[in-house]
Design an enzyme around this catalytic site. Structure first.
Site, PDB file in Angstrom:
ATOM      1  N   HIS A 199       1.168  -2.214  11.027  1.00 42.97           N
ATOM      2  CA  HIS A 199       2.267  -3.025  11.549  1.00 42.97           C
ATOM      3  C   HIS A 199       2.656  -2.677  12.983  1.00 42.97           C
ATOM      4  O   HIS A 199       3.650  -3.186  13.482  1.00 42.97           O
ATOM      5  CB  HIS A 199       3.485  -2.981  10.620  1.00 42.97           C
ATOM      6  CG  HIS A 199       3.188  -3.522   9.253  1.00 42.97           C
ATOM      7  ND1 HIS A 199       2.997  -4.861   9.027  1.00 42.97           N
ATOM      8  CD2 HIS A 199       2.982  -2.902   8.070  1.00 42.97           C
ATOM      9  CE1 HIS A 199       2.701  -5.034   7.745  1.00 42.97           C
ATOM     10  NE2 HIS A 199       2.689  -3.867   7.158  1.00 42.97           N
ATOM     11  N   GLN A 216       0.830  -1.189   0.000  1.00 46.96           N
ATOM     12  CA  GLN A 216       0.000   0.000   0.000  1.00 46.96           C
ATOM     13  C   GLN A 216       0.871   1.247   0.000  1.00 46.96           C
ATOM     14  O   GLN A 216       1.889   1.311   0.675  1.00 46.96           O
ATOM     15  CB  GLN A 216      -0.896  -0.025   1.234  1.00 46.96           C
ATOM     16  CG  GLN A 216      -2.045   0.942   1.203  1.00 46.96           C
ATOM     17  CD  GLN A 216      -3.077   0.625   2.272  1.00 46.96           C
ATOM     18  OE1 GLN A 216      -3.176  -0.520   2.720  1.00 46.96           O
ATOM     19  NE2 GLN A 216      -3.851   1.604   2.683  1.00 46.96           N
ATOM     20  N   GLN A 224       1.953 -10.776  10.610  1.00 42.24           N
ATOM     21  CA  GLN A 224       2.381  -9.684   9.744  1.00 42.24           C
ATOM     22  C   GLN A 224       1.660  -8.378  10.043  1.00 42.24           C
ATOM     23  O   GLN A 224       2.243  -7.297   9.988  1.00 42.24           O
ATOM     24  CB  GLN A 224       2.137 -10.093   8.286  1.00 42.24           C
ATOM     25  CG  GLN A 224       2.631  -9.107   7.261  1.00 42.24           C
ATOM     26  CD  GLN A 224       1.639  -8.942   6.126  1.00 42.24           C
ATOM     27  OE1 GLN A 224       0.464  -8.692   6.339  1.00 42.24           O
ATOM     28  NE2 GLN A 224       2.139  -9.085   4.910  1.00 42.24           N
ATOM     29  N   ARG A 261      -9.169  -7.476   5.154  1.00 46.15           N
ATOM     30  CA  ARG A 261      -8.009  -7.000   5.913  1.00 46.15           C
ATOM     31  C   ARG A 261      -8.009  -5.477   5.975  1.00 46.15           C
ATOM     32  O   ARG A 261      -7.782  -4.876   7.031  1.00 46.15           O
ATOM     33  CB  ARG A 261      -6.730  -7.518   5.253  1.00 46.15           C
ATOM     34  CG  ARG A 261      -5.412  -7.098   5.902  1.00 46.15           C
ATOM     35  CD  ARG A 261      -4.266  -7.711   5.099  1.00 46.15           C
ATOM     36  NE  ARG A 261      -2.946  -7.448   5.656  1.00 46.15           N
ATOM     37  CZ  ARG A 261      -2.173  -6.420   5.310  1.00 46.15           C
ATOM     38  NH1 ARG A 261      -2.609  -5.541   4.431  1.00 46.15           N
ATOM     39  NH2 ARG A 261      -0.960  -6.281   5.840  1.00 46.15           N
ATOM     40  N   SER A 299       4.723  -5.907   3.010  1.00 46.29           N
ATOM     41  CA  SER A 299       3.419  -5.765   3.662  1.00 46.29           C
ATOM     42  C   SER A 299       2.325  -6.427   2.821  1.00 46.29           C
ATOM     43  O   SER A 299       2.355  -7.632   2.598  1.00 46.29           O
ATOM     44  CB  SER A 299       3.134  -4.287   3.926  1.00 46.29           C
ATOM     45  OG  SER A 299       1.963  -4.110   4.686  1.00 46.29           O
ATOM     46  N   LEU A 300       1.370  -5.652   2.328  1.00 45.87           N
ATOM     47  CA  LEU A 300       0.310  -6.186   1.477  1.00 45.87           C
ATOM     48  C   LEU A 300       0.871  -7.004   0.319  1.00 45.87           C
ATOM     49  O   LEU A 300       0.259  -7.981  -0.134  1.00 45.87           O
ATOM     50  CB  LEU A 300      -0.538  -5.033   0.936  1.00 45.87           C
ATOM     51  CG  LEU A 300      -1.559  -5.381  -0.147  1.00 45.87           C
ATOM     52  CD1 LEU A 300      -2.699  -6.194   0.434  1.00 45.87           C
ATOM     53  CD2 LEU A 300      -2.067  -4.121  -0.828  1.00 45.87           C
TER      54      LEU A 300
END
Length: 314
Positions: free
Chosen positions: A203, A10, A252, A119, A94-95
């Protein structure tokens, strides 16, 4: 040549993304078909949102995440349609880990689209609007940023959450502790310490409740062992087992992204080229800073696709 694919997260989204890639041979139909699959899951025209905006809606987390996943998977499919070799390893920021798992055959694309929409919704709901924050700290080492966060917390939450490259760390947490950490970083000599235009403290430990709910959904989704080696930026390690992958994606959400460590590990394992598979070239810039001997390229348009195809044939 040993090469790997990295998938962006993202923040790399933009209205009109993939327009530069569409002129590549066969790419436009692959892109549209991929987005049509995603739209059927979502119940709205995702391609229209990506192509025309508005940017405010595209940047809403629950829209951004499916859009980035679809864009990255479309790019992956364009690569495969060129008859190119598969990478030896995949990983994501991440994503981007969801995109990497789809590319590796561990997760079905349509299931992943629904999952990342969920999510994104969880992340938006986890912390009330205006109470969370993120900031980029440039010019300090990791330990200095961690110490600045520790000093600034004062009973609140502010944590180092993205170790992106040497001298580039992102922090996240509650709004006031993050602001105090910005000042603490400046006092330690940071070249820049600036709030980011997001309110979801990705996060950080504030995402813990969202991670628990995500785990419940993940338990209902089928995973297969990755066909291509998958390395996670949660711990810079390879993961293969389906149950392990589910737990990894739970961890994560409230764990730091250890991107610099991950890229160094890939280089140490013999990977000579990292190709960014998705919109933009954020990871390509980071990868060049992390490992200067590494060749880093982005598949951002038809010309860069052709250059990458030639690079892996060399």
């Amino acid at each position: 040549m040993t090469f790997g694919f990295v998938f962006p997260g993202q923040g790399s989204q933009s209205v009109g993304m993939l327009a530069g890639l569409a002129p590549a041979p066969g790419a436009e139909s692959v892109i549209r078909d991929t987005f049509a699959e995603a739209s059927a899951v979502l119940g709205y025209d995702l391609w229209q949102l990506v192509a025309e905006g508005p940017a405010q809606r595209l940047n809403a987390t629950e829209c951004t995440q499916p859009a980035m996943l679809a864009a990255s998977v479309a790019t992956w499919r364009v690569w495969g349609g060129c008859g190119a070799a598969e990478p030896k390893v995949v990983c994501g920021h991440s994503l981007g880990e969801f995109s990497a798992l789809v590319a590796a055959g561990a997760l079905e694309f349509t299931a992943a689209i629904d999952l990342v929409r969920f999510r994104g919704r969880l992340m938006q709901e986890a912390v009330p609007e205006g109470t969370g924050a993120m900031a980029a700290i440039l010019g300090l080492d990791d330990a200095q940023v961690i110490e600045a966060c520790r000093e600034a917390a004062q009973g609140g939450v502010v944590e180092a959450v993205n170790f992106n490259a040497p001298g580039q760390v992102v922090i996240a947490g509650a709004r006031e502790p993050v602001q105090r950490a910005i000042e603490a970083a400046k006092a330690r000599g940071a070249k820049r310490a600036v709030a980011l235009p997001v309110s979801v403290p990705s996060h950080s430990s504030l995402m813990g409740p969202a991670a628990e709910r995500l785990g419940e959904r993940l338990a209902t989704i089928d995973f297969r062992p990755p066909r291509i080696r998958f390395v996670s930026a949660v711990d810079a390690q390879a993961h293969q087992d389906a149950a392990d992958l589910r737990q990894l994606l739970v961890r994560q959400l409230s764990s730091p992204v250890r991107w610099a460590e991950t890229v160094r590990g890939l280089a140490a394992s013999g990977v000579g080229t990292l190709i960014e598979c998705g919109p933009g070239k954020v990871l390509t810039a980071l990868n060049r800073r992390i490992e200067r001997g590494l060749e880093a390229v982005a598949l951002e348009d038809a010309d860069s696709l052709a250059a990458a195809l030639n690079a892996v044939k060399a």
